[in-house]
Design an enzyme around this catalytic site. Structure first.
Site, short mmCIF file in Angstrom:
data_model
loop_
_atom_site.label_atom_id
_atom_site.label_comp_id
_atom_site.label_asym_id
_atom_site.label_seq_id
_atom_site.Cartn_x
_atom_site.Cartn_y
_atom_site.Cartn_z
N CYS A 140 0.87 -1.18 0.00
CA CYS A 140 0.00 0.00 0.00
C CYS A 140 0.91 1.23 0.00
O CYS A 140 1.78 1.36 0.86
CB CYS A 140 -0.89 0.00 1.24
N CYS B 207 0.37 3.31 3.47
CA CYS B 207 0.81 2.86 4.79
C CYS B 207 1.91 1.81 4.76
O CYS B 207 2.48 1.49 5.80
CB CYS B 207 -0.37 2.35 5.60
N CYS C 192 -7.41 -1.13 1.47
CA CYS C 192 -6.40 -1.56 2.43
C CYS C 192 -7.05 -1.58 3.81
O CYS C 192 -7.55 -0.56 4.28
CB CYS C 192 -5.21 -0.60 2.41
N CYS D 181 -5.15 0.99 6.49
CA CYS D 181 -5.35 2.44 6.48
C CYS D 181 -6.68 2.88 5.87
O CYS D 181 -7.02 4.05 5.92
CB CYS D 181 -4.19 3.13 5.77
N CYS E 160 -8.45 -5.68 -9.87
CA CYS E 160 -8.07 -4.60 -10.77
C CYS E 160 -7.66 -3.41 -9.90
O CYS E 160 -8.50 -2.72 -9.34
CB CYS E 160 -9.27 -4.26 -11.65
#
Length: 93
Positions: A7, A10, A56, A59, A80
């Protein structure tokens, strides 16, 4: 290249490069998360469509959407993911 997609917001591990495939859509497409507990899904009815958003779990950042038209031999999912949401960490050799 081999590595981990994290990510960008984060840094948590999301996808492994071995799950990436060419879906022909122009978007990074992956068959499954590296760490399932780090990736969440929820209904998305924006833009007059019904889709499943991927985010995510650490976060809350939006990552993209998941569809049921991925490779059947790998579970049938196509995550995707927006490339601007990912940071690639190359595998150390």
């Amino acid at each position: 290249e081999s590595g981990i997609y994290r990510c960008k917001q984060c840094g948590v591990a999301l996808f492994d490069s071995s799950a990436k495939f060419d879906s022909g859509t122009g978007w990074p497409s992956l068959t499954d998360p590296r760490v399932a507990e780090n990736v969440g899904t929820r209904d998305d009815t924006s833009h007059g469509m019904h889709r499943t958003e991927v985010f995510c779990k650490n976060c809350g950042g939006h990552l993209g959407h998941v569809f049921n038209d991925g490779p059947a031999e790998k579970g049938g999912k196509r995550y995707c993911i927006n490339s601007v949401c990912l940071e690639f960490e190359k595998e150390a050799r």
